[in-house]
Write a protein that holds these residues in place. Structure first.
Motif, PDB file in Angstrom:
ATOM      1  N   GLY A   1      34.246  35.236  -5.809  1.00  0.00           N
ATOM      2  CA  GLY A   1      35.782  35.639  -5.679  1.00  0.00           C
ATOM      3  C   GLY A   1      34.988  36.841  -6.581  1.00  0.00           C
ATOM      4  N   ARG A   2      34.509  36.872  -7.968  1.00  0.00           N
ATOM      5  CA  ARG A   2      34.013  38.135  -8.133  1.00  0.00           C
ATOM      6  C   ARG A   2      33.532  39.333  -7.184  1.00  0.00           C
ATOM      7  NH1 ARG A   2      34.005  35.507 -12.966  1.00  0.00           N
ATOM      8  NH2 ARG A   2      33.963  36.041 -14.913  1.00  0.00           N
ATOM      9  N   VAL A   3      32.218  38.831  -5.937  1.00  0.00           N
ATOM     10  CA  VAL A   3      31.915  39.346  -5.279  1.00  0.00           C
ATOM     11  C   VAL A   3      33.399  40.192  -4.368  1.00  0.00           C
ATOM     12  CG1 VAL A   3      30.288  39.392  -2.674  1.00  0.00           C
ATOM     13  CG2 VAL A   3      29.853  37.736  -4.889  1.00  0.00           C
ATOM     14  N   ALA A   4      34.008  38.787  -3.536  1.00  0.00           N
ATOM     15  CA  ALA A   4      35.571  40.166  -3.357  1.00  0.00           C
ATOM     16  C   ALA A   4      36.149  41.102  -3.568  1.00  0.00           C
ATOM     17  CB  ALA A   4      36.026  38.841  -3.132  1.00  0.00           C
ATOM     18  N   ARG A   5      35.910  40.652  -4.987  1.00  0.00           N
ATOM     19  CA  ARG A   5      36.834  41.934  -6.504  1.00  0.00           C
ATOM     20  C   ARG A   5      36.423  42.810  -5.558  1.00  0.00           C
ATOM     21  NH1 ARG A   5      40.974  42.557  -7.280  1.00  0.00           N
ATOM     22  NH2 ARG A   5      40.675  44.446  -6.742  1.00  0.00           N
ATOM     23  N   ARG A   6      34.278  42.619  -6.075  1.00  0.00           N
ATOM     24  CA  ARG A   6      33.600  44.329  -5.923  1.00  0.00           C
ATOM     25  C   ARG A   6      34.096  45.233  -4.747  1.00  0.00           C
ATOM     26  NH1 ARG A   6      29.402  45.476  -9.594  1.00  0.00           N
ATOM     27  NH2 ARG A   6      29.551  43.961 -11.402  1.00  0.00           N
ATOM     28  N   TRP A   7      33.867  43.978  -3.846  1.00  0.00           N
ATOM     29  CA  TRP A   7      34.509  44.736  -2.518  1.00  0.00           C
ATOM     30  C   TRP A   7      35.714  45.674  -2.254  1.00  0.00           C
ATOM     31  CZ3 TRP A   7      30.929  47.022   0.998  1.00  0.00           C
ATOM     32  CH2 TRP A   7      29.693  46.415   0.724  1.00  0.00           C
ATOM     33  N   VAL A   8      36.299  44.814  -2.664  1.00  0.00           N
ATOM     34  CA  VAL A   8      37.755  45.157  -2.467  1.00  0.00           C
ATOM     35  C   VAL A   8      37.744  46.422  -3.944  1.00  0.00           C
ATOM     36  CG1 VAL A   8      40.041  45.394  -3.920  1.00  0.00           C
ATOM     37  CG2 VAL A   8      39.142  43.286  -2.447  1.00  0.00           C
ATOM     38  N   ASP A   9      37.168  46.847  -4.835  1.00  0.00           N
ATOM     39  CA  ASP A   9      37.378  48.220  -5.644  1.00  0.00           C
ATOM     40  C   ASP A   9      36.238  48.748  -5.058  1.00  0.00           C
ATOM     41  OD1 ASP A   9      38.452  46.629  -7.920  1.00  0.00           O
ATOM     42  OD2 ASP A   9      36.455  46.110  -8.811  1.00  0.00           O
ATOM     43  N   ALA A  10      35.416  48.793  -3.891  1.00  0.00           N
ATOM     44  CA  ALA A  10      34.306  50.195  -3.769  1.00  0.00           C
ATOM     45  C   ALA A  10      35.028  50.479  -2.166  1.00  0.00           C
ATOM     46  CB  ALA A  10      33.338  49.106  -3.250  1.00  0.00           C
ATOM     47  N   GLY A  11      36.851  49.875  -1.654  1.00  0.00           N
ATOM     48  CA  GLY A  11      37.750  51.006  -1.200  1.00  0.00           C
ATOM     49  C   GLY A  11      37.206  49.418   0.281  1.00  0.00           C
ATOM     50  N   ALA A  12      36.771  48.209   0.499  1.00  0.00           N
ATOM     51  CA  ALA A  12      36.303  47.661   1.584  1.00  0.00           C
ATOM     52  C   ALA A  12      37.686  47.322   2.073  1.00  0.00           C
ATOM     53  CB  ALA A  12      35.809  47.192   1.510  1.00  0.00           C
ATOM     54  N   GLN A  13      37.598  46.554   2.729  1.00  0.00           N
ATOM     55  CA  GLN A  13      39.225  45.583   3.344  1.00  0.00           C
ATOM     56  C   GLN A  13      38.198  44.163   3.780  1.00  0.00           C
ATOM     57  OE1 GLN A  13      41.341  46.078   7.277  1.00  0.00           O
ATOM     58  NE2 GLN A  13      41.346  44.614   7.688  1.00  0.00           N
ATOM     59  N   VAL A  14      39.062  43.863   3.104  1.00  0.00           N
ATOM     60  CA  VAL A  14      38.004  41.803   2.118  1.00  0.00           C
ATOM     61  C   VAL A  14      39.367  40.708   3.208  1.00  0.00           C
ATOM     62  CG1 VAL A  14      36.696  40.363   0.126  1.00  0.00           C
ATOM     63  CG2 VAL A  14      37.090  43.225   0.231  1.00  0.00           C
ATOM     64  N   THR A  15      38.198  40.134   3.885  1.00  0.00           N
ATOM     65  CA  THR A  15      39.180  39.083   3.905  1.00  0.00           C
ATOM     66  C   THR A  15      38.098  37.727   3.339  1.00  0.00           C
ATOM     67  OG1 THR A  15      39.356  39.827   6.236  1.00  0.00           O
ATOM     68  CG2 THR A  15      39.754  37.556   6.216  1.00  0.00           C
ATOM     69  N   CYS A  16      38.978  36.818   3.217  1.00  0.00           N
ATOM     70  CA  CYS A  16      38.603  35.891   2.545  1.00  0.00           C
ATOM     71  C   CYS A  16      38.915  33.990   3.106  1.00  0.00           C
ATOM     72  CB  CYS A  16      38.634  35.557   0.670  1.00  0.00           C
ATOM     73  SG  CYS A  16      38.216  36.612  -0.405  1.00  0.00           S
ATOM     74  N   PHE A  17      37.993  33.699   3.100  1.00  0.00           N
ATOM     75  CA  PHE A  17      37.904  32.799   4.085  1.00  0.00           C
ATOM     76  C   PHE A  17      37.573  31.388   3.115  1.00  0.00           C
ATOM     77  CE2 PHE A  17      36.443  29.321   7.114  1.00  0.00           C
ATOM     78  CZ  PHE A  17      38.113  29.083   7.976  1.00  0.00           C
ATOM     79  N   ALA A  18      38.811  30.685   3.185  1.00  0.00           N
ATOM     80  CA  ALA A  18      38.820  29.642   2.110  1.00  0.00           C
ATOM     81  C   ALA A  18      39.672  28.368   2.222  1.00  0.00           C
ATOM     82  CB  ALA A  18      39.093  29.720   0.725  1.00  0.00           C
ATOM     83  N   ARG A  19      39.801  26.959   1.534  1.00  0.00           N
ATOM     84  CA  ARG A  19      40.622  25.741   1.664  1.00  0.00           C
ATOM     85  C   ARG A  19      42.183  26.640   1.242  1.00  0.00           C
ATOM     86  NH1 ARG A  19      36.510  22.683   0.123  1.00  0.00           N
ATOM     87  NH2 ARG A  19      36.493  20.738   2.039  1.00  0.00           N
ATOM     88  N   GLY A  20      42.163  27.558   0.483  1.00  0.00           N
ATOM     89  CA  GLY A  20      43.583  28.389  -0.392  1.00  0.00           C
ATOM     90  C   GLY A  20      43.732  27.532  -1.779  1.00  0.00           C
ATOM     91  N   GLU A  21      43.109  27.106  -1.800  1.00  0.00           N
ATOM     92  CA  GLU A  21      43.418  25.715  -3.464  1.00  0.00           C
ATOM     93  C   GLU A  21      43.549  27.121  -4.790  1.00  0.00           C
ATOM     94  OE1 GLU A  21      40.221  22.875  -3.721  1.00  0.00           O
ATOM     95  OE2 GLU A  21      41.114  22.068  -1.873  1.00  0.00           O
TER      96      GLU A  21
END
Length: 321
Positions: A15-35
């Protein structure tokens, strides 16, 4: 815009890696069970990696794919389904992949454990080795990161934070500690690691760890931060073992304490990490953040690692009698 796929993206590290990419302006997709939710600004696609068709919805080109899975079958399947569509692939492995932990200062060329032959997810090191092999098949567009013990606020393993809680809850009473003589502690802050993993310019293999510190120095930092005024009572290794106190992790354990023959696990080279721009938050700052987090989460809460205070008090009473 950079298109980033995080296989996960809702957990403590991913989740922190995803947050870093979002903050960098990337279009971020997370693939997870959704819990759990994805970070704000990221898109969550729900799926189960045990499903043979798990990656069907991800059938597009990705500038970056990040995976942290400890299951080699999941990693192999992801590489097979998505590898031809990924411009760069980051895999977060572990220093547990190394076969020998009795040599201080070993670097990324050290001998690895044998890869897992099956899908026993509890064979952590062997699973990580097999997963690395699957990722390396993608060639020179891969960055394999081998972190040491990951620490910081929210740590689900409860290992590093145990010592913050132990000294804070004791106040002016004694705290049981292992013999720290000749032992070291080497960790990586979760936010330092997340920043390093959110970088599609790096390729190769690197240990992601901070500098090693004497174990007694680390205990002293926790004690000072917590304002502990009681005694520290040292128990010898054989005494702890005879009283069913486990090293490193798990219930009824003393975290960070390792058998002496495993000293190299906490003293590996981080030269490649540093030369690639990996940041190393000062240990004192990490200790302060972890202490605040432990107090917020509850010093006496049930833990996945360490001693309950009543167990610690019983051991202290016997040791001091």
């Amino acid at each position: 815009m950079t298109n980033v796929l995080i296989l996960g993206g809702t957990g403590w590290l991913s989740g922190r890696v995803a947050r870093r990419w979002v903050d960098a302006g990337a279009q971020v997709t997370c693939f997870a069970r959704g819990e759990r939710p994805a970070p704000d600004g990221a898109t969550l696609i729900r799926g189960d990696r045990d499903d043979p068709g798990a990656y069907d919805e991800l059938d597009r080109n990705w500038d970056e794919v990040v995976d942290i899975s400890s299951r080699a079958d999941h990693v192999r399947a992801a590489v097979g389904a998505l590898g031809h569509r990924a411009g760069h692939w980051t895999y977060v492995s572990s220093v547990s992949v190394y076969a020998d932990a009795d040599v201080d200062g070993a670097d990324e060329t050290a001998r690895l454990e044998e890869p897992a032959a099956g899908d026993d997810e509890y064979d952590y090191a062997a699973q990580k080795v097999a997963a690395e092999a699957a990722v390396r098949a993608l060639g020179d567009r891969v960055h394999i990161i081998r972190p040491g013990l990951i620490v910081g606020p929210g740590d689900p393993s409860d290992r590093f934070g145990y010592w913050a809680a132990a000294f804070a809850r004791a106040g002016s009473e004694p705290v049981l500690v292992p013999d720290a003589t000749g032992r070291s502690v080497q960790v990586i802050d979760v936010d330092d690691l997340a920043g390093f993993a959110a970088n599609a310019d790096l390729v190769g293999i690197r240990n992601a760890i901070g500098d090693p510190h004497p174990f007694d120095e680390v205990l002293g930092l926790f004690r000072a931060a917590a304002g502990h005024t009681g005694r520290t009572v040292v128990a010898a290794d054989d005494w702890l073992e005879s009283h069913d106190v486990q090293p490193w992790m798990g219930e009824r354990s003393l975290p960070l304490w390792l058998p002496r023959e495993l000293s190299g696990f906490m003293a590996r080279s981080n030269a490649a990490y540093a030369s690639a721009g990996g940041t190393r938050t000062p240990l004192e700052a990490i200790v302060g953040r972890v202490l605040d987090d432990e107090r917020a989460r509850g010093l006496d809460r049930p833990r996945r690692a360490g001693l309950a205070r009543e167990d610690e008090e019983a051991l202290l009473a016997e040791l001091l009698s």
